[in-house]
Scaffold this motif. Structure first.
Motif, short mmCIF file in Angstrom:
data_model
loop_
_atom_site.label_atom_id
_atom_site.label_comp_id
_atom_site.label_asym_id
_atom_site.label_seq_id
_atom_site.Cartn_x
_atom_site.Cartn_y
_atom_site.Cartn_z
N HIS A 145 0.88 -1.17 0.20
CA HIS A 145 -0.09 0.30 0.31
C HIS A 145 0.75 0.94 -0.16
O HIS A 145 0.43 2.63 0.79
CB HIS A 145 -1.19 -0.26 1.01
N GLY A 146 2.01 1.33 -0.25
CA GLY A 146 2.71 2.41 -0.71
C GLY A 146 3.76 3.07 0.34
O GLY A 146 4.79 4.34 0.84
N GLY A 147 3.45 2.10 1.53
CA GLY A 147 4.72 2.88 2.75
C GLY A 147 5.95 2.05 3.09
O GLY A 147 6.41 1.59 1.91
N HIS A 148 6.63 3.09 3.22
CA HIS A 148 8.01 3.29 3.06
C HIS A 148 8.62 3.53 4.65
O HIS A 148 8.15 4.47 5.04
CB HIS A 148 8.94 3.13 1.68
N ASN A 149 9.53 3.35 4.98
CA ASN A 149 10.52 4.16 6.01
C ASN A 149 9.87 4.55 7.53
O ASN A 149 9.78 5.43 7.49
CB ASN A 149 10.98 5.18 5.04
N TYR A 150 9.55 3.57 8.04
CA TYR A 150 7.78 3.71 8.84
C TYR A 150 9.01 3.41 9.77
O TYR A 150 9.31 2.22 10.50
CB TYR A 150 7.06 2.46 8.27
N SER A 151 8.30 4.18 11.14
CA SER A 151 9.60 4.58 12.55
C SER A 151 7.60 4.45 13.51
O SER A 151 7.58 5.84 13.28
CB SER A 151 10.52 5.23 12.22
N ILE A 152 8.50 4.40 14.78
CA ILE A 152 7.87 4.44 15.64
C ILE A 152 8.12 5.17 16.55
O ILE A 152 9.08 4.02 17.19
CB ILE A 152 6.35 3.61 15.90
N TYR A 153 8.05 5.89 17.57
CA TYR A 153 9.26 6.59 17.92
C TYR A 153 8.24 6.67 19.93
O TYR A 153 7.13 6.73 19.50
CB TYR A 153 9.96 7.86 18.43
N LEU A 154 8.41 6.56 20.87
CA LEU A 154 7.63 6.35 22.04
C LEU A 154 8.45 7.12 23.06
O LEU A 154 9.53 7.53 23.80
CB LEU A 154 8.04 5.14 23.19
N ASP A 155 7.67 8.14 24.13
CA ASP A 155 8.19 9.52 24.62
C ASP A 155 7.47 8.58 26.09
O ASP A 155 6.05 8.53 26.58
CB ASP A 155 7.21 10.33 24.43
N ARG A 156 8.25 8.28 26.80
CA ARG A 156 8.65 7.15 27.81
C ARG A 156 7.97 8.01 29.37
O ARG A 156 6.90 7.55 30.11
CB ARG A 156 9.54 6.64 28.41
N GLU A 157 7.83 9.59 29.38
CA GLU A 157 7.16 9.94 30.57
C GLU A 157 5.73 10.84 30.21
O GLU A 157 4.87 10.35 30.63
CB GLU A 157 7.82 11.33 30.21
N THR A 158 5.04 10.74 28.85
CA THR A 158 3.88 10.58 28.45
C THR A 158 3.18 9.48 27.70
O THR A 158 1.68 9.55 27.93
CB THR A 158 3.48 12.50 27.22
N HIS A 159 3.49 8.89 27.17
CA HIS A 159 2.94 7.29 26.30
C HIS A 159 2.82 7.63 25.75
O HIS A 159 1.98 6.69 24.63
CB HIS A 159 2.24 6.42 27.47
N VAL A 160 3.13 8.65 24.64
CA VAL A 160 2.56 9.23 23.41
C VAL A 160 3.21 8.81 22.44
O VAL A 160 4.81 7.96 22.63
CB VAL A 160 2.44 10.90 23.61
N LEU A 161 3.01 7.98 21.39
CA LEU A 161 3.58 7.48 20.58
C LEU A 161 3.76 8.55 19.19
O LEU A 161 2.64 8.83 18.89
CB LEU A 161 3.08 6.28 19.50
N TYR A 162 5.12 8.53 18.89
CA TYR A 162 4.77 8.75 17.90
C TYR A 162 5.17 8.80 16.14
O TYR A 162 6.51 7.83 16.50
CB TYR A 162 5.97 10.56 17.37
N GLY A 163 4.86 8.58 15.45
CA GLY A 163 4.83 7.42 13.99
C GLY A 163 5.48 8.79 12.96
O GLY A 163 5.00 9.63 13.47
N TYR A 164 5.60 8.26 12.01
CA TYR A 164 6.69 8.72 10.93
C TYR A 164 6.44 7.57 9.51
O TYR A 164 7.22 7.12 9.64
CB TYR A 164 7.86 9.55 10.81
N ILE A 165 6.03 8.00 8.26
CA ILE A 165 5.92 6.96 7.71
C ILE A 165 5.86 7.74 6.07
O ILE A 165 5.75 9.09 6.69
CB ILE A 165 4.59 5.96 7.38
#
Length: 104
Positions: free
Chosen positions: A36-56
């Motif tokens: 489906h055309g997804g590349h270079n996918y990364s997910i990062y976690l902010d351990r203090e807030t439990h927020v996940l940040y995704g980039y694709i």
């Protein structure tokens, strides 16, 4: 290539489980993302807030949007629903981030 960034919300105490499940990402899920055309996918976690940040990076918005309705993606959402905030259909609560700077 279209760059997308977003945030999702992990339940407290589920950091290790989230990472474990992604380290064992199903081969058919990887194939679906690429199909489906997804590349270079990364997910990062902010351990203090439990927020996940995704980039694709995606090839096409319409093609990428269609990935949500694939059976493997629906199974993945169900598999992850117990450890993160989700909508009624088990899709993750996801907030798109606005790009404000980029440097190549």
């Amino acid at each position: 290539m279209i760059r997308k960034a977003f945030k999702m919300f992990l339940y407290p105490g589920m950091e290790e489980e989230y990472e474990k499940r992604h380290n064992m990402l199903w081969p058919e899920m990887k194939e679906m993302i690429h199909a489906h055309g997804g590349h270079n996918y990364s997910i990062y976690l902010d351990r203090e807030t439990h927020v996940l940040y995704g980039y694709i990076e995606i090839e096409d918005e319409t093609l990428w949007a269609a990935s949500a309705d694939t059976p493997v993606n629906r199974r993945w959402w169900d598999f992850m629903a117990d450890i993160m905030e989700t909508n009624e259909d088990n899709s993750p609560v996801c907030v798109d981030l606005t790009p404000v700077f980029q440097l190549d």
